[in-house]
Motif scaffolding. Structure first.
Motif, PDB file in Angstrom:
ATOM      1  N   ILE A   1     -31.124 -46.972 -54.794  1.00  0.00           N
ATOM      2  CA  ILE A   1     -32.079 -46.818 -55.899  1.00  0.00           C
ATOM      3  C   ILE A   1     -32.312 -45.343 -56.199  1.00  0.00           C
ATOM      4  CG2 ILE A   1     -34.482 -47.192 -56.580  1.00  0.00           C
ATOM      5  CD1 ILE A   1     -34.336 -49.830 -54.946  1.00  0.00           C
ATOM      6  N   TYR A   2     -32.478 -44.553 -55.141  1.00  0.00           N
ATOM      7  CA  TYR A   2     -32.682 -43.107 -55.307  1.00  0.00           C
ATOM      8  C   TYR A   2     -31.500 -42.478 -56.044  1.00  0.00           C
ATOM      9  CZ  TYR A   2     -32.718 -38.180 -54.016  1.00  0.00           C
ATOM     10  OH  TYR A   2     -32.652 -36.826 -54.045  1.00  0.00           O
ATOM     11  N   LEU A   3     -30.290 -42.802 -55.616  1.00  0.00           N
ATOM     12  CA  LEU A   3     -29.110 -42.212 -56.245  1.00  0.00           C
ATOM     13  C   LEU A   3     -28.956 -42.641 -57.697  1.00  0.00           C
ATOM     14  CD1 LEU A   3     -26.562 -42.485 -53.304  1.00  0.00           C
ATOM     15  CD2 LEU A   3     -27.638 -40.413 -54.210  1.00  0.00           C
ATOM     16  N   ILE A   4     -29.305 -43.880 -58.008  1.00  0.00           N
ATOM     17  CA  ILE A   4     -29.237 -44.349 -59.392  1.00  0.00           C
ATOM     18  C   ILE A   4     -30.238 -43.590 -60.260  1.00  0.00           C
ATOM     19  CG2 ILE A   4     -29.735 -46.329 -60.893  1.00  0.00           C
ATOM     20  CD1 ILE A   4     -28.517 -48.091 -58.646  1.00  0.00           C
TER      21      ILE A   4
ATOM     22  N   LEU B   1     -39.016 -38.487 -65.893  1.00  0.00           N
ATOM     23  CA  LEU B   1     -39.912 -39.525 -65.403  1.00  0.00           C
ATOM     24  C   LEU B   1     -41.383 -39.170 -65.599  1.00  0.00           C
ATOM     25  CD1 LEU B   1     -38.069 -40.376 -62.085  1.00  0.00           C
ATOM     26  CD2 LEU B   1     -37.981 -41.611 -64.238  1.00  0.00           C
ATOM     27  N   GLY B   2     -41.656 -37.957 -65.982  1.00  0.00           N
ATOM     28  CA  GLY B   2     -43.033 -37.541 -66.234  1.00  0.00           C
ATOM     29  C   GLY B   2     -43.889 -37.648 -64.985  1.00  0.00           C
ATOM     30  N   ALA B   3     -44.996 -38.358 -65.098  1.00  0.00           N
ATOM     31  CA  ALA B   3     -45.925 -38.500 -63.972  1.00  0.00           C
ATOM     32  C   ALA B   3     -45.329 -39.327 -62.837  1.00  0.00           C
ATOM     33  CB  ALA B   3     -47.214 -39.139 -64.458  1.00  0.00           C
ATOM     34  N   LEU B   4     -44.326 -40.121 -63.128  1.00  0.00           N
ATOM     35  CA  LEU B   4     -43.702 -40.949 -62.092  1.00  0.00           C
ATOM     36  C   LEU B   4     -42.668 -40.188 -61.272  1.00  0.00           C
ATOM     37  CD1 LEU B   4     -43.165 -44.284 -64.058  1.00  0.00           C
ATOM     38  CD2 LEU B   4     -44.951 -43.749 -62.419  1.00  0.00           C
ATOM     39  N   SER B   5     -42.508 -38.909 -61.532  1.00  0.00           N
ATOM     40  CA  SER B   5     -41.506 -38.130 -60.815  1.00  0.00           C
ATOM     41  C   SER B   5     -41.816 -37.988 -59.331  1.00  0.00           C
ATOM     42  CB  SER B   5     -41.330 -36.755 -61.456  1.00  0.00           C
ATOM     43  OG  SER B   5     -42.533 -36.027 -61.346  1.00  0.00           O
ATOM     44  N   ILE B   6     -43.018 -38.332 -58.909  1.00  0.00           N
ATOM     45  CA  ILE B   6     -43.365 -38.305 -57.487  1.00  0.00           C
ATOM     46  C   ILE B   6     -42.630 -39.422 -56.745  1.00  0.00           C
ATOM     47  CG2 ILE B   6     -45.416 -39.776 -57.703  1.00  0.00           C
ATOM     48  CD1 ILE B   6     -45.060 -36.724 -55.414  1.00  0.00           C
ATOM     49  N   ILE B   7     -42.165 -40.433 -57.450  1.00  0.00           N
ATOM     50  CA  ILE B   7     -41.464 -41.556 -56.819  1.00  0.00           C
ATOM     51  C   ILE B   7     -40.142 -41.106 -56.217  1.00  0.00           C
ATOM     52  CG2 ILE B   7     -40.306 -43.750 -57.317  1.00  0.00           C
ATOM     53  CD1 ILE B   7     -42.498 -44.300 -59.338  1.00  0.00           C
ATOM     54  N   VAL B   8     -39.444 -40.214 -56.881  1.00  0.00           N
ATOM     55  CA  VAL B   8     -38.107 -39.804 -56.438  1.00  0.00           C
ATOM     56  C   VAL B   8     -38.132 -39.168 -55.047  1.00  0.00           C
ATOM     57  CG1 VAL B   8     -36.103 -38.395 -57.000  1.00  0.00           C
ATOM     58  CG2 VAL B   8     -37.258 -39.659 -58.791  1.00  0.00           C
ATOM     59  N   PRO B   9     -38.967 -38.160 -54.788  1.00  0.00           N
ATOM     60  CA  PRO B   9     -38.990 -37.615 -53.424  1.00  0.00           C
ATOM     61  C   PRO B   9     -39.486 -38.617 -52.394  1.00  0.00           C
ATOM     62  CG  PRO B   9     -40.281 -36.242 -54.923  1.00  0.00           C
ATOM     63  CD  PRO B   9     -39.781 -37.383 -55.700  1.00  0.00           C
TER      64      PRO B   9
ATOM     65  N   ILE C   1     -37.448 -39.613 -49.010  1.00  0.00           N
ATOM     66  CA  ILE C   1     -38.024 -39.517 -47.664  1.00  0.00           C
ATOM     67  C   ILE C   1     -37.953 -40.872 -46.960  1.00  0.00           C
ATOM     68  CG2 ILE C   1     -40.183 -39.169 -46.401  1.00  0.00           C
ATOM     69  CD1 ILE C   1     -40.856 -37.029 -48.526  1.00  0.00           C
ATOM     70  N   ALA C   2     -38.326 -41.931 -47.663  1.00  0.00           N
ATOM     71  CA  ALA C   2     -38.304 -43.266 -47.057  1.00  0.00           C
ATOM     72  C   ALA C   2     -36.881 -43.661 -46.653  1.00  0.00           C
ATOM     73  CB  ALA C   2     -38.886 -44.288 -48.035  1.00  0.00           C
ATOM     74  N   ALA C   3     -35.913 -43.422 -47.520  1.00  0.00           N
ATOM     75  CA  ALA C   3     -34.527 -43.763 -47.192  1.00  0.00           C
ATOM     76  C   ALA C   3     -34.030 -42.941 -46.016  1.00  0.00           C
ATOM     77  CB  ALA C   3     -33.630 -43.553 -48.411  1.00  0.00           C
ATOM     78  N   GLY C   4     -34.355 -41.664 -46.003  1.00  0.00           N
ATOM     79  CA  GLY C   4     -33.930 -40.808 -44.891  1.00  0.00           C
ATOM     80  C   GLY C   4     -34.505 -41.235 -43.563  1.00  0.00           C
TER      81      GLY C   4
END
Length: 51
Positions: A14-17, A29-37, A41-44
């Motif tokens: 999902i992260y890579l997509i 992503l605007g305000a939702l850009s916090i989801i990416v990091p 972190i969760a995947a790592g």
């Protein structure tokens, strides 16, 4: 096609997509850009734990 049952691999996919789409198409992503990091972190962490 089978979807993986491993949560870490699924989060990584999902992260890579998301990163691929935002880079290739200039999607912001605007305000939702916090989801990416958070996804990264969760995947790592899950990959390190072997889940």
């Amino acid at each position: 096609m089978n979807i993986t049952k491993s949560p870490s691999t699924l989060l990584l996919a999902i992260y890579l997509i998301i990163i691929g789409c935002s880079g290739a198409f200039g999607i912001s992503l605007g305000a939702l850009s916090i989801i990416v990091p958070c996804l990264a972190i969760a995947a790592g962490v899950l990959l390190l734990l072997g889940k």
